[in-house]
Design an enzyme around this catalytic site. Structure first.
Site, PDB file in Angstrom:
ATOM      1  N   LYS A 188       0.832  -1.213   0.000  1.00 14.75           N
ATOM      2  CA  LYS A 188       0.000   0.000   0.000  1.00 14.75           C
ATOM      3  C   LYS A 188       0.867   1.264   0.000  1.00 14.75           C
ATOM      4  CE  LYS A 188      -3.440   2.830   0.799  1.00 14.75           C
ATOM      5  NZ  LYS A 188      -4.306   3.268  -0.282  1.00 14.75           N
ATOM      6  N   LYS A 194       0.602  11.391   5.885  1.00 13.07           N
ATOM      7  CA  LYS A 194       0.923  10.276   6.791  1.00 13.07           C
ATOM      8  C   LYS A 194       1.437   9.074   5.989  1.00 13.07           C
ATOM      9  CE  LYS A 194      -2.358   7.576   7.458  1.00 13.07           C
ATOM     10  NZ  LYS A 194      -3.048   6.362   7.061  1.00 13.07           N
TER      11      LYS A 194
HETATM   12  P1  NAD Z   1     -11.870   9.359   7.866  1.00 12.30           P
HETATM   13  O1  NAD Z   1     -11.259  10.355   8.786  1.00 12.30           O
HETATM   14  O2  NAD Z   1     -12.874   9.809   6.849  1.00 12.30           O
HETATM   15  O3  NAD Z   1     -12.569   8.191   8.719  1.00 12.30           O
HETATM   16  C1  NAD Z   1     -12.034   7.670   9.904  1.00 12.30           C
HETATM   17  C2  NAD Z   1     -13.191   7.351  10.857  1.00 12.30           C
HETATM   18  O4  NAD Z   1     -12.619   6.795  12.051  1.00 12.30           O
HETATM   19  C3  NAD Z   1     -13.974   8.608  11.290  1.00 12.30           C
HETATM   20  O5  NAD Z   1     -15.355   8.391  11.059  1.00 12.30           O
HETATM   21  C4  NAD Z   1     -13.665   8.746  12.776  1.00 12.30           C
HETATM   22  O6  NAD Z   1     -14.739   9.264  13.527  1.00 12.30           O
HETATM   23  C5  NAD Z   1     -13.356   7.312  13.155  1.00 12.30           C
HETATM   24  N1  NAD Z   1     -12.519   7.187  14.340  1.00 12.30           N
HETATM   25  C6  NAD Z   1     -11.363   7.834  14.627  1.00 12.30           C
HETATM   26  N2  NAD Z   1     -10.869   7.429  15.807  1.00 12.30           N
HETATM   27  C7  NAD Z   1     -11.762   6.509  16.287  1.00 12.30           C
HETATM   28  C8  NAD Z   1     -11.820   5.738  17.482  1.00 12.30           C
HETATM   29  N3  NAD Z   1     -10.897   5.845  18.437  1.00 12.30           N
HETATM   30  N4  NAD Z   1     -12.872   4.889  17.630  1.00 12.30           N
HETATM   31  C9  NAD Z   1     -13.827   4.799  16.676  1.00 12.30           C
HETATM   32  N5  NAD Z   1     -13.836   5.518  15.539  1.00 12.30           N
HETATM   33  C10 NAD Z   1     -12.809   6.362  15.343  1.00 12.30           C
HETATM   34  O7  NAD Z   1     -10.654   8.630   7.172  1.00 12.30           O
HETATM   35  P2  NAD Z   1     -10.691   7.748   5.826  1.00 12.30           P
HETATM   36  O8  NAD Z   1     -10.401   8.622   4.665  1.00 12.30           O
HETATM   37  O9  NAD Z   1     -11.918   6.886   5.843  1.00 12.30           O
HETATM   38  O10 NAD Z   1      -9.388   6.859   6.050  1.00 12.30           O
HETATM   39  C11 NAD Z   1      -9.383   5.721   6.901  1.00 12.30           C
HETATM   40  C12 NAD Z   1      -8.117   4.916   6.600  1.00 12.30           C
HETATM   41  O11 NAD Z   1      -8.158   4.464   5.231  1.00 12.30           O
HETATM   42  C13 NAD Z   1      -6.826   5.747   6.742  1.00 12.30           C
HETATM   43  O12 NAD Z   1      -5.818   4.944   7.286  1.00 12.30           O
HETATM   44  C14 NAD Z   1      -6.524   6.168   5.314  1.00 12.30           C
HETATM   45  O13 NAD Z   1      -5.139   6.423   5.129  1.00 12.30           O
HETATM   46  C15 NAD Z   1      -6.998   4.941   4.548  1.00 12.30           C
HETATM   47  N6  NAD Z   1      -7.409   5.185   3.147  1.00 12.30           N
HETATM   48  C16 NAD Z   1      -8.157   6.277   2.795  1.00 12.30           C
HETATM   49  C17 NAD Z   1      -8.530   6.450   1.454  1.00 12.30           C
HETATM   50  C18 NAD Z   1      -9.395   7.604   0.998  1.00 12.30           C
HETATM   51  O14 NAD Z   1      -9.499   7.821  -0.232  1.00 12.30           O
HETATM   52  N7  NAD Z   1     -10.031   8.371   1.881  1.00 12.30           N
HETATM   53  C19 NAD Z   1      -8.153   5.497   0.495  1.00 12.30           C
HETATM   54  C20 NAD Z   1      -7.422   4.392   0.898  1.00 12.30           C
HETATM   55  C21 NAD Z   1      -7.050   4.236   2.224  1.00 12.30           C
END
Ligand code: NAD
Length: 296
Positions: free
Chosen positions: A171, A240
């Site tokens: 990744k 990150k």
């Molecule tokens: P986001 O911030 O939209 O979602 C994260 C969710 O986690 C939020 O709803 C938040 O409230 C929740 N959260 C945070 N801490 C928490 C806790 N202690 N307990 C319960 N819930 C908690 O982020 P995202 O864009 O969905 O990304 C999530 C992961 O996926 C990251 O590691 C990111 O790097 C990865 N990712 C994101 C994308 C993208 O296009 N957005 C693509 C691939 C991978």
């Protein structure tokens, strides 16, 4: 199967909703944001009041959380997954985590006899909605095979990479390349616009030429509209990911001149207060320096 799903934000939300819509698995959801939970309970999921409640009784517990420290807190912290999971249950992390953190968490779970898979995803929110995302998985092959039906309920491309941590390394390699492509796209668009080209026509040309990339479609839509919020993939998360790639490169002594230039570009955008915007906002660093926008 019973699935406990923790973290239903931009990526976790659509992935979780696809499990609910496309399978018979019973899903219990926990997120700090009640509105995010509601998007899943509206489709039939059960809301949990805590990480513990989402973990207990689930065959598979999944997390999709922002930062390695969030995954650490939710897995190893007080009232976390490890404290509430038992033999026969599997833990799968879908976040983009640090390889070292994956190994630390995996070892703690293994000491209790619990299997873990690292299973980061790629394809953005559009791919997550359409269930076309790739999932790159590290961990025991038998555990992977058992979890495959659940993973396939929200992904058309599930790939077993090898031992625990290998999914995460794959990744980081992919994302470094995608971010470098976005940086190159920023420079090309600014050069073309400064030379007087119509940005829409330039996007049309690149989209059907050798400069095109998977990231270019979303990037160019943002660039032409000048709309970098709300984020589909926040700059802070992209920074990150690239930070983690650079850390791995340091550890392995692998030179990454393109990756480090792009990482510094992301840092500049963050210093401009843009960390919460979409990761394509790196374009705005150039727009600010050149005092012109790609948006016509
Ligand atoms: P986001 O911030 O939209 O979602 C994260 C969710 O986690 C939020 O709803 C938040 O409230 C929740 N959260 C945070 N801490 C928490 C806790 N202690 N307990 C319960 N819930 C908690 O982020 P995202 O864009 O969905 O990304 C999530 C992961 O996926 C990251 O590691 C990111 O790097 C990865 N990712 C994101 C994308 C993208 O296009 N957005 C693509 C691939 C991978």
């Amino acid at each position: 199967m019973k699935v406990g799903y923790i973290g239903v934000g931009n990526m976790g939300g659509p992935m979780c909703r696809n499990i609910i819509k496309k399978s018979n698995h019973a899903v219990t959801v926990f997120d700090l944001n009640p509105a995010a939970v509601k998007t899943c309970t509206d489709l039939g999921a059960t809301a949990a009041k805590s990480v513990a409640e989402a973990t207990k009784g689930a065959d598979i517990v999944m997390t999709s959380l922002p930062m390695p420290r969030d995954v650490e807190a939710v897995t190893l912290g007080d009232g976390g997954i490890l404290a509430n999971i038992g033999k026969g249950q599997t833990y799968i992390d879908l976040s983009t985590n640090a390889p070292s953190m994956v190994k630390k968490i995996g070892a703690a779970f293994a000491a209790k006899g619990i299997a873990m898979l690292d299973a980061p995803v790629s394809g953005g929110t559009v791919g997550a909605e359409a269930a076309t995302i790739a999932i790159m998985v590290g961990g025991d092959k038998k555990v992977f095979d058992d979890a495959l039906p659940v993973l396939q309920s929200f992904s058309a491309n599930v790939i077993h990479m090898g031992e625990l941590g290998t999914g995460t390394v794959a990744k980081l390699c992919n994302n470094m390349m995608a971010f470098c492509n976005a940086a190159a796209a920023s420079e090309a668009m600014m050069l073309g616009v400064t030379a007087g080209l119509d940005p829409q026509k330039l996007v049309q040309v690149i989209s059907s030429s050798s400069g095109n990339s998977a990231i270019f479609k979303a990037f160019s839509e943002r660039a032409l509209s000048g709309q970098f919020t709300p984020p589909s993939f926040a700059l802070n998360l992209a920074h990150k990911d690239l930070h983690l790639a650079m850390e791995l490169a340091d550890e392995l002594d692998v030179p990454l001149p393109q990756g480090s230039a792009t990482h510094n570009l992301q840092r500049m955008a963050r210093k401009m207060g843009l960390g919460g915007a979409d990761s394509s906002v790196i374009l705005h660093v150039y727009e600010t320096v050149l005092k012109k926008t790609v948006k016509p």
